[in-house]
Enzyme design. Structure first.
Site, mmCIF file in Angstrom:
data_model
loop_
_atom_site.group_PDB
_atom_site.id
_atom_site.type_symbol
_atom_site.label_atom_id
_atom_site.label_comp_id
_atom_site.label_asym_id
_atom_site.label_seq_id
_atom_site.Cartn_x
_atom_site.Cartn_y
_atom_site.Cartn_z
ATOM 1 N N GLU A 164 52.166 33.601 -93.479
ATOM 2 C CA GLU A 164 53.274 32.657 -93.245
ATOM 3 C C GLU A 164 53.473 31.705 -94.431
ATOM 4 O O GLU A 164 52.640 31.643 -95.347
ATOM 5 C CB GLU A 164 53.033 31.847 -91.965
ATOM 6 C CG GLU A 164 51.811 30.964 -92.031
ATOM 7 C CD GLU A 164 51.957 29.682 -91.213
ATOM 8 O OE1 GLU A 164 52.915 28.918 -91.477
ATOM 9 O OE2 GLU A 164 51.103 29.437 -90.342
ATOM 10 N N LYS A 212 44.197 23.226 -83.260
ATOM 11 C CA LYS A 212 43.626 21.891 -83.493
ATOM 12 C C LYS A 212 43.706 21.070 -82.226
ATOM 13 O O LYS A 212 44.622 21.254 -81.432
ATOM 14 C CB LYS A 212 44.455 21.169 -84.560
ATOM 15 C CG LYS A 212 44.408 21.814 -85.886
ATOM 16 C CD LYS A 212 44.870 20.818 -86.939
ATOM 17 C CE LYS A 212 44.665 21.381 -88.310
ATOM 18 N NZ LYS A 212 45.789 22.218 -88.728
HETATM 19 N N1 PSU Z 1 48.948 24.217 -87.108
HETATM 20 C C1 PSU Z 1 48.119 24.148 -88.151
HETATM 21 N N2 PSU Z 1 48.593 24.383 -89.396
HETATM 22 C C2 PSU Z 1 49.905 24.699 -89.614
HETATM 23 C C3 PSU Z 1 50.767 24.790 -88.499
HETATM 24 C C4 PSU Z 1 50.258 24.551 -87.274
HETATM 25 O O1 PSU Z 1 46.949 23.889 -87.954
HETATM 26 O O2 PSU Z 1 50.311 24.886 -90.766
HETATM 27 C C5 PSU Z 1 52.186 25.190 -88.719
HETATM 28 C C6 PSU Z 1 52.357 26.707 -88.449
HETATM 29 O O3 PSU Z 1 53.344 27.207 -89.306
HETATM 30 C C7 PSU Z 1 52.836 26.732 -87.017
HETATM 31 C C8 PSU Z 1 53.714 25.503 -86.989
HETATM 32 O O4 PSU Z 1 53.540 27.904 -86.665
HETATM 33 O O5 PSU Z 1 53.028 24.534 -87.767
HETATM 34 C C9 PSU Z 1 53.954 25.004 -85.589
HETATM 35 O O6 PSU Z 1 54.915 24.000 -85.626
HETATM 36 P P1 PSU Z 1 55.561 23.492 -84.262
HETATM 37 O O7 PSU Z 1 54.411 22.844 -83.526
HETATM 38 O O8 PSU Z 1 56.615 22.519 -84.673
HETATM 39 O O9 PSU Z 1 56.083 24.709 -83.567
#
Ligand code: PSU
Ligand code: MN
Length: 310
Positions: free
Chosen positions: A26, A161
Site C-alpha cells: 500500500e 494498534k
Molecule cells: N494503521 C496503521 N498504519 C497505517 C494505517 C493504519 O497502523 O498506515 C493506514 C492504512 O493505510 C489503513 C488506513 O488502511 O490508515 C486506515 O485509515 P482509516 O482508519 O481512515 O480507514
C-alpha cells in the site's frame, strides 16, 4: 474493468500472466504513515525483501487518475517526498481522484481493490484500520473492514494498534465472516507489541498452511478477504507501557483539537511517533518488513500449488 482506469506495471503483468507470485503493497503508509526519508527507504527495502523471497512487488497507488499496480522507484520517491500533500485515498475517494486525474495514496481498502482488479491475491501492510474507540457514538469504523468482508485478498498485518478498539474490530470481522489467522501465535497482536489480550480464530505455523486455507476459502466460493496477523519480531517489539502512554496522550490531543474523519488515523500515528521520540517508527519499519517476507512466502506457496485447484 476498463484499462483506461487500471495500469499494471509490465513486470507485474508478466508475473501474473505466468502464475508467478506477486505481493501488493500500500501507499498510505508511505505518504501518511511515516516521515520522509524513512518512508521511501522503507518502501524500497520492502520491495527488495519481496524480491529476495521470490515474488514480484506491486506497490499500489492512484497516479494521474489511474489505479496503479506497481510503481517505479522514482514514483515511490515522489509519493514519499510529497507525503500528506498526496490525498489519502480509501474506497469512497477513488471515483473523484480517477475522474479528476489526480494522485492518491491507497489505504488497505483501496489497495485491496486494486490488487483484486489486477488479480493479486496477497498483500502486505503494517496495520489495518478498524473500529475506533468510542465508535458506539462516532460510528468511526474504517472502510478497511467492509473491504476485508467482500474483496478476495489475503492481508498480512501486525494486528491493529490500540488507538482502535481491538475487541470490537475482531467482533466486526467475525460478523463479516473474515478469518483471522495468527501466524505462529494464538494471540492477536497489537502492532507495536506481540500481545493484545485477544485471541485469534486459528493459529497456523507455516506459509503453506495459510496458502491451503486461502485455496479452501476461494475454491468453495467463500469470497472475501482473510486477515493474517504476524506479530512484530520479538527483538523489535516496543515497550507496552511507552506505547499505552503515547496512545492515551495522542487520543487526548485528537479529542481536544477535534480531529475527525480520515485525518484521525494519520494524526494519531504521527503523534505517537513524536511522543515516543521515533522509537515507535523503528518498530513500525521492522514489522512491515517482516510482513512483506511472510506475504511473499504465502504468494510463493500459492504459486507452487496446482493452479487448477484454485
Ligand atoms: N494503521 C496503521 N498504519 C497505517 C494505517 C493504519 O497502523 O498506515 C493506514 C492504512 O493505510 C489503513 C488506513 O488502511 O490508515 C486506515 O485509515 P482509516 O482508519 O481512515 O480507514
Ligand atoms: Mn474513519
Amino acid at each position: 474493468m476498463q484499462d483506461i482506469y487500471l495500469t499494471i506495471a509490465p513486470e507485474v503483468r508478466v508475473a501474473l500472466d505466468n502464475s508467478r507470485p506477486v505481493v501488493a503493497l500500500e501507499s498510505t503508509i508511505i505518504s501518511h504513515g511515516m516521515p520522509y526519508p524513512q518512508n521511501v527507504e522503507t518502501a524500497l527495502r520492502v520491495e527488495k525483501i519481496v524480491r529476495d523471497a521470490g515474488a514480484v512487488p506491486a506497490t499500489c497507488a492512484i497516479w494521474e487518475g489511474r489505479l496503479r499496480a506497481g510503481l517505479n522507484p522514482a514514483e515511490i520517491d515522489q509519493l514519499g517526498r510529497l507525503g500528506p500533500k498526496i490525498p489519502k485515498a480509501s474506497r469512497r475517494d477513488l471515483p473523484y481522484l480517477l475522474s479528476q486525474g489526480k494522485h492518491g495514496a491507497t489505504t488497505v481498502a483501496s489497495t485491496m481493490i486494486i490488487a483484486d482488479l489486477a488479480g493479486i491475491r496477497v498483500f502486505a501492510t503494517g496495520g489495518i484500520g478498524g473500529v475506533h474507540r468510542g465508535a458506539e457514538t462516532t460510528m468511526d469504523i474504517s472502510a478497511d473492514l467492509p473491504e476485508l468482508a467482500h474483496t478476495p485478498v489475503a492481508v498480512v498485518c501486525a494486528g491493529v494498534k490500540s488507538i482502535l478498539d481491538i475487541g470490537l474490530t475482531l467482533e466486526y470481522l467475525e460478523t463479516q465472516g473474515v478469518p483471522v489467522i495468527g501466524y505462529q501465535t494464538d494471540e492477536f497482536p497489537a502492532f507495536f507489541t506481540r500481545e493484545s489480550g485477544f485471541g485469534v480464530d486459528v493459529r497456523l505455523d507455516s506459509a503453506d498452511e495459510i496458502a491451503q486455507l486461502l485455496r479452501a476459502k476461494w475454491a468453495t466460493g467463500l469470497r472475501g478477504g482473510v486477515l493474517v496477523a504476524n506479530p512484530v519480531p520479538p527483538a523489535f517489539e516496543a515497550d507496552p507501557a511507552m506505547i499505552e502512554n503515547a496512545i492515551a496522550e495522542a487520543l487526548d490531543d485528537a479529542g481536544r483539537q477535534g480531529v475527525k474523519g480520515k485525518d484521525i488515523t494519520p494524526f494519531l500515528l504521527a503523534k505517537i511517533e513524536e511522543i515516543t521520540g521515533g522509537k515507535s517508527l523503528a518498530t513500525n519499519i521492522e514489522l512491515v518488513c517482516s510482513n512483506a517476507r511472510l506475504a511473499a512466502e504465502i504468494a510463493v506457496a500459492m504459486a507452487k500449488d496446482n493452479p487448477a485447484a484454485w
